[in-house]
Write an enzyme that holds these catalytic residues in place. Structure first.
Site, PDB file in Angstrom:
ATOM      1  N   GLU A 212       0.829  -1.216   0.000  1.00 53.78           N
ATOM      2  CA  GLU A 212       0.000   0.000   0.000  1.00 53.78           C
ATOM      3  C   GLU A 212       0.867   1.272   0.000  1.00 53.78           C
ATOM      4  O   GLU A 212       0.496   2.295   0.576  1.00 53.78           O
ATOM      5  CB  GLU A 212      -1.017  -0.042   1.147  1.00 53.78           C
ATOM      6  CG  GLU A 212      -1.911  -1.275   0.993  1.00 53.78           C
ATOM      7  CD  GLU A 212      -3.175  -1.249   1.799  1.00 53.78           C
ATOM      8  OE1 GLU A 212      -3.700  -0.157   2.033  1.00 53.78           O
ATOM      9  OE2 GLU A 212      -3.648  -2.334   2.177  1.00 53.78           O
TER      10      GLU A 212
HETATM   11  N1  CAA Z   1      -6.023  11.363  -3.958  1.00 58.77           N
HETATM   12  C1  CAA Z   1      -6.682  11.806  -5.053  1.00 58.77           C
HETATM   13  N2  CAA Z   1      -6.068  12.025  -6.248  1.00 58.77           N
HETATM   14  C2  CAA Z   1      -4.736  11.759  -6.314  1.00 58.77           C
HETATM   15  C3  CAA Z   1      -4.003  11.309  -5.214  1.00 58.77           C
HETATM   16  C4  CAA Z   1      -4.694  11.115  -3.984  1.00 58.77           C
HETATM   17  N3  CAA Z   1      -4.062  10.685  -2.890  1.00 58.77           N
HETATM   18  N4  CAA Z   1      -2.716  11.137  -5.579  1.00 58.77           N
HETATM   19  C5  CAA Z   1      -2.632  11.479  -6.874  1.00 58.77           C
HETATM   20  N5  CAA Z   1      -3.866  11.862  -7.311  1.00 58.77           N
HETATM   21  C6  CAA Z   1      -4.222  12.367  -8.630  1.00 58.77           C
HETATM   22  C7  CAA Z   1      -3.434  13.642  -8.881  1.00 58.77           C
HETATM   23  O1  CAA Z   1      -4.130  14.769  -8.370  1.00 58.77           O
HETATM   24  C8  CAA Z   1      -3.362  13.661 -10.386  1.00 58.77           C
HETATM   25  O2  CAA Z   1      -4.577  14.128 -10.920  1.00 58.77           O
HETATM   26  P1  CAA Z   1      -4.584  15.329 -12.013  1.00 58.77           P
HETATM   27  O3  CAA Z   1      -3.850  14.753 -13.195  1.00 58.77           O
HETATM   28  O4  CAA Z   1      -6.032  15.564 -12.248  1.00 58.77           O
HETATM   29  O5  CAA Z   1      -3.853  16.462 -11.397  1.00 58.77           O
HETATM   30  C9  CAA Z   1      -3.256  12.180 -10.759  1.00 58.77           C
HETATM   31  O6  CAA Z   1      -3.779  11.447  -9.635  1.00 58.77           O
HETATM   32  C10 CAA Z   1      -1.845  11.741 -11.026  1.00 58.77           C
HETATM   33  O7  CAA Z   1      -1.055  12.076  -9.917  1.00 58.77           O
HETATM   34  P2  CAA Z   1       0.527  11.963  -9.929  1.00 58.77           P
HETATM   35  O8  CAA Z   1       1.050  12.703 -11.139  1.00 58.77           O
HETATM   36  O9  CAA Z   1       1.027  12.381  -8.592  1.00 58.77           O
HETATM   37  O10 CAA Z   1       0.732  10.391 -10.196  1.00 58.77           O
HETATM   38  P3  CAA Z   1       2.051   9.538 -10.269  1.00 58.77           P
HETATM   39  O11 CAA Z   1       1.897   8.576 -11.380  1.00 58.77           O
HETATM   40  O12 CAA Z   1       3.263  10.425 -10.222  1.00 58.77           O
HETATM   41  O13 CAA Z   1       1.980   8.659  -8.919  1.00 58.77           O
HETATM   42  C11 CAA Z   1       2.428   8.053  -6.644  1.00 58.77           C
HETATM   43  C12 CAA Z   1       2.043   9.180  -7.643  1.00 58.77           C
HETATM   44  C13 CAA Z   1       2.303   8.699  -5.256  1.00 58.77           C
HETATM   45  C14 CAA Z   1       3.840   7.568  -6.833  1.00 58.77           C
HETATM   46  C15 CAA Z   1       1.411   6.894  -6.793  1.00 58.77           C
HETATM   47  O14 CAA Z   1       1.633   6.192  -7.995  1.00 58.77           O
HETATM   48  C16 CAA Z   1       1.492   5.899  -5.660  1.00 58.77           C
HETATM   49  O15 CAA Z   1       0.894   6.116  -4.604  1.00 58.77           O
HETATM   50  N6  CAA Z   1       2.191   4.763  -5.864  1.00 58.77           N
HETATM   51  C17 CAA Z   1       2.185   3.675  -4.920  1.00 58.77           C
HETATM   52  C18 CAA Z   1       1.115   2.691  -5.309  1.00 58.77           C
HETATM   53  C19 CAA Z   1       0.761   1.782  -4.185  1.00 58.77           C
HETATM   54  O16 CAA Z   1       0.572   2.190  -3.046  1.00 58.77           O
HETATM   55  N7  CAA Z   1       0.585   0.503  -4.499  1.00 58.77           N
HETATM   56  C20 CAA Z   1       0.147  -0.490  -3.576  1.00 58.77           C
HETATM   57  C21 CAA Z   1      -1.000  -1.243  -4.209  1.00 58.77           C
HETATM   58  S1  CAA Z   1      -2.131  -2.168  -3.227  1.00 58.77           S
HETATM   59  C22 CAA Z   1      -1.264  -3.365  -2.425  1.00 58.77           C
HETATM   60  O17 CAA Z   1      -0.276  -3.082  -1.839  1.00 58.77           O
HETATM   61  C23 CAA Z   1      -1.745  -4.787  -2.441  1.00 58.77           C
HETATM   62  C24 CAA Z   1      -2.688  -5.169  -1.389  1.00 58.77           C
HETATM   63  O18 CAA Z   1      -3.639  -5.872  -1.654  1.00 58.77           O
HETATM   64  C25 CAA Z   1      -2.434  -4.784   0.026  1.00 58.77           C
END
Ligand code: CAA
Length: 380
Positions: free
Chosen positions: A363
């Protein structure tokens, strides 16, 4: 500002603790050893109100908030991190996507059964080549009349083996980047959905965590959550909430491991006295408990902000970053305090150490948490 639980929260915490100790703790070592989640526990989690806490009664929820939910996850994780993540993925990832983006009729159809119908949810975002870079998806959903045809594969899908509903993310417009991802509610029994093996791993071995393959899966357009292109936002919002769950899980692991160590140092005698009488032990425990309490305050701050409908993504990231590091450090020190017994399977402390590691990974890794935190500080 009040740092105490209110009467209702304290009563809930007690209820969660009694259940965790009576029903989950006795099965934890077996689930870890066998690498299988006990479906009897899953049924009880539904019956005992662990799977619907922060959702409105209108859709079968308990009308609770994120503090109540964090208390539940923490109490479960004190005895078994696998059970805690099972509840957390269902609640803050799967259910929240439907709650945030589903139309009222979609909530009736998919959210209600997850909240009061004994059904379980999972969250299909991570792919073999798209982890931290969640936007680098390859799974596609191609429109075909009244349906989408979905092809691709996901990995590390928690709860996959017994989930009824998958909140699935797929590209509907591959050229649009994050704006090309859409979210779907998918019945896990849909032809073409194949659940892979429960991936052998270091910790949370009692949980279900699988690869899932999607081959020509026909999903009606009515299963789209929100609009086309809102999937990335849906996933990110769910992960903000999920990070409170993982932080609460880490907090429980830390407190659970320290509890085992404290019980041991009071009993264990070396050089003619209990090892609790050595100042080295006392100071170590003082440091660890202080860090656990600091983590707890961060978790409750994030949970309170979410419950009050205030911005909380930054607080959730800080809580997860700090609580997960604390869980790893505390569990490692707990093993050290138990010495050879800490290293032995029989005493369970080594399970807490193995379980702690994943809280720095799933996550959102600790590095992603630092990106979220530093990003909010406008340093560049
Ligand atoms: N809430 C709402 N919108 C959001 C947001 C949030 N927290 N974070 C980003 N956004 C929106 C942005 O506002 C943006 O929108 P606009 O284009 O309209 O402005 C859009 O999303 C893209 O944002 P970014 O350019 O910041 O996106 P990015 O590609 O650079 O990614 C990141 C940012 C923080 C690295 C994100 O990819 C991330 O959180 N990565 C980690 C993923 C993760 O946690 N994976 C775990 C998966 S689940 C798991 O673990 C398995 C399980 O079953 C437990």
């Amino acid at each position: 500002m009040d740092f105490n639980l209110n009467e209702k929260q304290a009563a809930l915490q007690e209820k969660f603790r009694v259940f965790a100790e009576a029903e989950v703790q006795p099965l934890a070592a077996k689930m870890d050893e066998e690498g299988t989640f006990d479906l009897g526990i899953l049924k009880k989690l539904h019956e005992q109100g662990f799977m619907n806490i922060p959702y409105p009664a209108e859709y079968g929820g308990a009308d609770g908030d994120y503090i109540d939910y964090a208390l539940a996850v923490e109490e479960l994780a004190k005895v078994d991190a696998s059970t805690a993540i099972t509840v957390s993925v269902h609640t803050s990832l799967a259910c929240s996507c439907i709650d945030n983006f589903g139309a009222p009729w979609q909530k009736e159809k998919w959210l209600r059964p997850l909240l009061d119908g004994g059904k379980t949810g999972c969250f299909g975002l991570t792919e073999p080549t798209a982890g931290s870079d969640a936007a680098g998806q390859k799974t596609v959903a191609v429109p075909d009349g009244g349906n989408y045809i979905i092809n691709g594969s996901k990995i590390y899908t928690t709860n996959a083996e017994f989930a009824d509903t998958i909140v699935l993310f797929a590209l509907t417009s591959p050229k649009l980047g994050t704006k090309g991802i859409s979210a779907f509610a998918v019945d896990a029994k849909t032809p073409g959905v194949k659940i892979g093996v429960n991936i052998p791993r270091m910790g949370i071995r009692g949980a279900s965590n699988c690869e899932v393959f999607y081959t020509d899966v026909v999903v009606p357009k009515e299963n789209l959550l929100g609009n086309e292109g809102q999937g990335f936002k849906c996933a990110m919002m769910a992960l903000d909430a999920g990070r409170i769950g993982v932080a609460a899980q880490a907090l429980g692991i830390a407190q659970g491991a320290l509890g085992l160590a404290i019980a041991y140092v009071k009993e264990r005698e070396q050089f003619g006295k209990p090892i609790a009488a050595f100042q080295n032990t006392q100071f170590k425990i003082a440091d660890l408990q202080t860090r656990i309490d600091a983590a707890r305050l961060l978790v409750y701050r994030a949970a309170a902000a979410k419950s009050n409908h205030e911005p909380y993504g930054l607080y959730a990231a800080m809580a997860k970053l700090y609580a997960s590091k604390t869980a790893n450090d505390v569990a490692r020190e707990a093993v050290q305090m138990l010495g050879g017994y800490g290293y032995a399977r029989k005493y369970s402390v080594e399970r807490f150490l193995r379980d702690a590691k994943i809280t720095e990974i799933y996550e959102g890794t600790s590095e992603i948490m630092k990106m979220v935190i530093s990003g909010s500080m406008k340093l560049v």
